[in-house]
Design a protein around this motif. Structure first.
Motif, mmCIF file in Angstrom:
data_model
loop_
_atom_site.group_PDB
_atom_site.id
_atom_site.type_symbol
_atom_site.label_atom_id
_atom_site.label_comp_id
_atom_site.label_asym_id
_atom_site.label_seq_id
_atom_site.Cartn_x
_atom_site.Cartn_y
_atom_site.Cartn_z
ATOM 1 N N GLN A 280 0.846 -1.195 0.000
ATOM 2 C CA GLN A 280 0.000 0.000 0.000
ATOM 3 C C GLN A 280 0.879 1.241 0.000
ATOM 4 O O GLN A 280 1.830 1.341 0.765
ATOM 5 C CB GLN A 280 -0.914 0.014 1.232
ATOM 6 N N GLY A 281 0.575 2.181 -0.888
ATOM 7 C CA GLY A 281 1.308 3.434 -0.924
ATOM 8 C C GLY A 281 1.038 4.259 0.327
ATOM 9 O O GLY A 281 -0.111 4.358 0.766
ATOM 10 N N PHE A 282 2.083 4.866 0.901
ATOM 11 C CA PHE A 282 1.921 5.601 2.153
ATOM 12 C C PHE A 282 1.079 6.863 1.960
ATOM 13 O O PHE A 282 0.190 7.159 2.751
ATOM 14 C CB PHE A 282 3.304 5.977 2.705
ATOM 15 N N TYR A 283 1.375 7.614 0.894
ATOM 16 C CA TYR A 283 0.653 8.871 0.686
ATOM 17 C C TYR A 283 -0.704 8.663 0.036
ATOM 18 O O TYR A 283 -1.700 9.259 0.435
ATOM 19 C CB TYR A 283 1.512 9.839 -0.153
#
Length: 286
Positions: free
Chosen positions: A226-229
């Motif tokens: 999952q992308g953090f931003y």
């Protein structure tokens, strides 16, 4: 094929052939792989290596074309014929490199030139044919890795070298030359026949994974990430490939997704299916 890759392979073949013609052959040294076999035949029967390079590789390319497919052979064909071309040219250009017959210096200098040439060829995605094709075919039909098969071929050629030369000193200097060349290849191309671990993040992960599996013929693992931003879910790709396949794999990924995020790490030891595991061995069920 890109013009840059073509030029790199031609230049790399020139460096490799220069060292072979002006350093290795005049000093009675040998090489590993198919090139080593051409030198054995040269010393025994005075058949020029550029002639034997074609004779040995043509049937291998025909076999490889039928078994492996034409796509992966294009750049290897170029590499093989470029080496043949340069050897034929250099044979007609008299040049003496005077190193006082010091085989230590000769073998190291030849190893550097050979490694530079092969490193450039590998970096461009090509090979010089020979044992590389045999190894790929053998890997497809046996449980042995490409690296293991190439190592076995090199050992066999060195044994033949020892029998033909009957001079342990020549064999040892040849081993030094091959070792230096291998190290230079690693420095220039990050190539050779070790392994690299790739982690790839892309919106086209399924397409990239399928391409690596079918075209590079390496196993692929999809890891949920999952992308953090963005907090967007994505399948991160993890695959371990041979160093000689690195440039081909990067080009493949770039063609599918130029924006793919790729990290490349050294895989110092790789155990398991496709590398060291006998495919006939099955896990023990409890």
């Amino acid at each position: 094929m890109r013009l840059k890759n073509i030029l790199m392979i031609i230049i790399g073949a020139g460096l490799f052939s220069f060292g072979l013609n002006y350093l290795v052959m005049p000093n009675g040294l040998y090489e590993g792989g198919a090139t080593g076999l051409t030198l054995i035949l040269y010393y025994l029967f005075k058949i020029q290596p550029w002639v034997m390079n074609i004779i040995i590789n043509i049937p291998l390319f025909i076999l490889g074309w039928k078994i492996l497919g034409k796509r992966m052979l294009h750049l290897s064909l170029l590499g093989t014929f470029a080496v043949t071309f340069w050897l034929a040219i250099f044979e007609r250009v008299p040049l003496v490199i005077d190193l006082d017959h010091d085989l230590m210096i000769v073998s190291m200098f030849a190893g550097i030139l050979s490694g530079m040439g092969l490193g450039i060829i590998f970096k461009a995605g090509g090979t010089t044919g020979g044992s590389d094709i045999v190894a790929r075919i053998g890997h497809q039909y046996t449980h042995y890795s490409i690296g293991q098969i190439i190592l076995a071929i090199d050992i066999l050629v060195l044994v033949l070298t020892a029998i033909v030369s009957q001079d342990l000193r020549v064999v040892l200097y040849t081993m030094l030359q091959v070792t230096v060349a291998s190290r230079v290849i690693d420095i220039i191309s990050d190539g050779g026949y070790g392994s690299k671990g790739l982690m790839i993040i892309s919106q086209k992960s399924e397409e990239i994974a399928t391409a690596i599996d079918s075209q590079i013929e390496r196993g692929v693992t999809l890891i949920k990430a999952q992308g953090f931003y963005t907090r967007a879910d994505v399948n991160m790709i993890y695959s371990v490939i041979y160093k000689s396949q690195l440039q081909e794999t990067k080009d493949l990924i770039h063609r599918i997704d130029p924006h793919a995020f790729i990290t490349i790490t050294d895989a110092h030891e790789v155990l398991g299916e496709g590398f060291t595991l006998d495919k006939n061995k099955q896990p023990i069920e409890n």
